[in-house]
Design an enzyme around this catalytic site. Sequence first.
Site, PDB file in Angstrom:
ATOM      1  N   PHE A 166      15.495 -20.378   6.163  1.00  0.00           N
ATOM      2  CA  PHE A 166      14.704 -21.069   5.141  1.00  0.00           C
ATOM      3  C   PHE A 166      13.533 -20.191   4.683  1.00  0.00           C
ATOM      4  O   PHE A 166      12.863 -19.560   5.503  1.00  0.00           O
ATOM      5  CB  PHE A 166      14.187 -22.388   5.739  1.00  0.00           C
ATOM      6  CG  PHE A 166      13.333 -23.193   4.813  1.00  0.00           C
ATOM      7  CD1 PHE A 166      13.892 -23.918   3.766  1.00  0.00           C
ATOM      8  CD2 PHE A 166      11.962 -23.263   4.998  1.00  0.00           C
ATOM      9  CE1 PHE A 166      13.106 -24.669   2.910  1.00  0.00           C
ATOM     10  CE2 PHE A 166      11.156 -24.018   4.146  1.00  0.00           C
ATOM     11  CZ  PHE A 166      11.738 -24.720   3.104  1.00  0.00           C
ATOM     12  N   ASN A 268       7.415 -28.351   9.523  1.00  0.00           N
ATOM     13  CA  ASN A 268       7.897 -28.588   8.171  1.00  0.00           C
ATOM     14  C   ASN A 268       9.388 -28.872   8.338  1.00  0.00           C
ATOM     15  O   ASN A 268      10.214 -27.984   8.155  1.00  0.00           O
ATOM     16  CB  ASN A 268       7.651 -27.354   7.302  1.00  0.00           C
ATOM     17  CG  ASN A 268       8.276 -27.487   5.921  1.00  0.00           C
ATOM     18  OD1 ASN A 268       8.599 -28.593   5.469  1.00  0.00           O
ATOM     19  ND2 ASN A 268       8.463 -26.369   5.250  1.00  0.00           N
ATOM     20  N   PRO A 269       9.727 -30.114   8.730  1.00  0.00           N
ATOM     21  CA  PRO A 269      11.119 -30.415   9.077  1.00  0.00           C
ATOM     22  C   PRO A 269      11.933 -30.659   7.807  1.00  0.00           C
ATOM     23  O   PRO A 269      11.347 -30.816   6.734  1.00  0.00           O
ATOM     24  CB  PRO A 269      10.973 -31.721   9.862  1.00  0.00           C
ATOM     25  CG  PRO A 269       9.828 -32.410   9.201  1.00  0.00           C
ATOM     26  CD  PRO A 269       8.874 -31.310   8.787  1.00  0.00           C
TER      27      PRO A 269
END
Lengths: 368, 218
Positions: A166, A268-269
């Site tokens: 990510f 920051n899931p």
Amino acid sequence: MKLSLTRACCRSYTFPIFRKPSSVLPRAIFHQSLSSSSSSSLKPKTPLFLRPPKHSATFSDLKKWHDWANTLAYEVGSSFADSDNGPDSSILCRELKWLLEDSLEDNSLIPHLGIENNPNSVKLRIALDELYGLWKERIEKRKPFQYLVGCEHWRDLVLCVEEGVFIPRPETELIVDLVNEVVRDNEQLRNGIWVDLGTGSGAIAVGIGRILGSKGKVIAVDLNPLAATVAAFNAHRYGLQDVIEIQQGSWFETLKGFEGKLSGVLSNPPYIPSDDICGLQSEVGKHEPILALDGGLDGMDDLLHLCNGAASMLKPGGFFTFETNGEKQCKFLVDYLENDCSGSFCNVSIVSDFAGIQRFVTGFRRAL
Amino acid sequence: MALVAQFLLNFAKFGRSVSHHNNRSSLFFSCNYSNNNSCSWSKKNFVELTDEELIRQCEMGTFKASGPGGQHRNKRESAVRLKHIPTGIIAQAVEDRSQHKNRASALARLRTLLALKVRNNVNLDTYSPPPELLQILPPKSTIRSSDVGPQIGPNNPKFILGMQALLDLIFAVEGSVSEAAKLLGLSTGALSRLILSDDSLRMVVNELRTSKGIKPLK
């Protein structure tokens, strides 16, 4: 309990040394909770700007590529923006400039590209035909710019990223400021153990690793072995291999023994509702790991798990921050933290991002 | 969290609708620094404020804030625009890839713009140059004593404080370099050279001189 950096099943990774040679063997320590043979072959890709300038091209050939790439960017117009809120020509042209900066050994030569038929050559960190290939992928496949150059500029850091990991977002930069406010006047928290769950490239972990006190530690956890490898690489690049411990695992799973001992839980899931995934801009939906984006039916699966975990893992007075999808999730979480967590938390609040969108939920574990 | 909260409060209040400040005009503030009741937003010269104090007086906006943002988006919208609320001066930075760095550049730029555009009144009858102005003067100035230290040049961040005080004086004497030079113990030529050593300083002085019908310095 003291944080032990050497554990039963640790493994070490050796990375190339980019700055000055160190007397200590560069290593990052893993606590691997999954037995995986494939991950042993994982090695992070070297971002473009750190590769040796072993290629060269004439200015006129490089200019040809640049003109071609510019034309492709202009032809996009607003078509990506109209179809899925993607980048328009002006953003693509800016990215092209950055791609050029990362490719050239000497950035001060960029103005020379304006000279027609310049026969002199210039040193490059990537072969010219590869540059053609990269920009084609950018425009035709909508591959994120950050995956082309292998890095993302985040706060004052340059973090290595690659396909499968990510890409940290500018909004998340604020989490480091929030932690900084909290630890500035609190020595106990500053020198405690913090966790960054779902660390990805390690952005939050590296960001706070640099503001904690001399005894402060960060445990950065990610389920994805490639992300864990990249996070270790980034931690090492900023000299934080003794501050940040990388663990491969799911959320709190690897943190047995730390119940009631953590100074901070940050994450920051994945928070995008499953139904929204197919409508994401192509750069995100087609290229970034779905594991880091899809938060279940209403996007709250992992956020709720994190809230419950924080209640048992944080020590009294410990701090948490979670990034969310926006106002709806923030409000739901605040209600949940205040009413359904049997009084575990206090000072629960919502913090907006720089675009004014309610983005973060923060709070403290109530003192017993 | 106060700083962050203030940012966002300002942002929420003013949104992203900003009007561009007219470059050509200078803003006059008749504030007496030590005894200030009329300027409620600041007891100090803006340029002397710390980063945090200055940022509290600003609304900050990113250029585009459409859609849900966060994980949804990859647009590298790292550009930052700071609007200084008391003066309406806008500083922006887009050249860097990180929002964090653009914020720092925009703040540094704002500081320079404040020094160039915000004028403080000077009483010529009792004028004595402040220490930050003495520091940017060449050593041959007759009013500059040796304890002022070495001359500070345009690349030193402290230069802008001196530049601001110099502009205050030049505006007070309506653009006359020879009059200002007299008050600073310098020859007209030496003060001209100092003004010409910094591009933005030269531009502001020449703009003033043109508006007063005096020929610009070259």
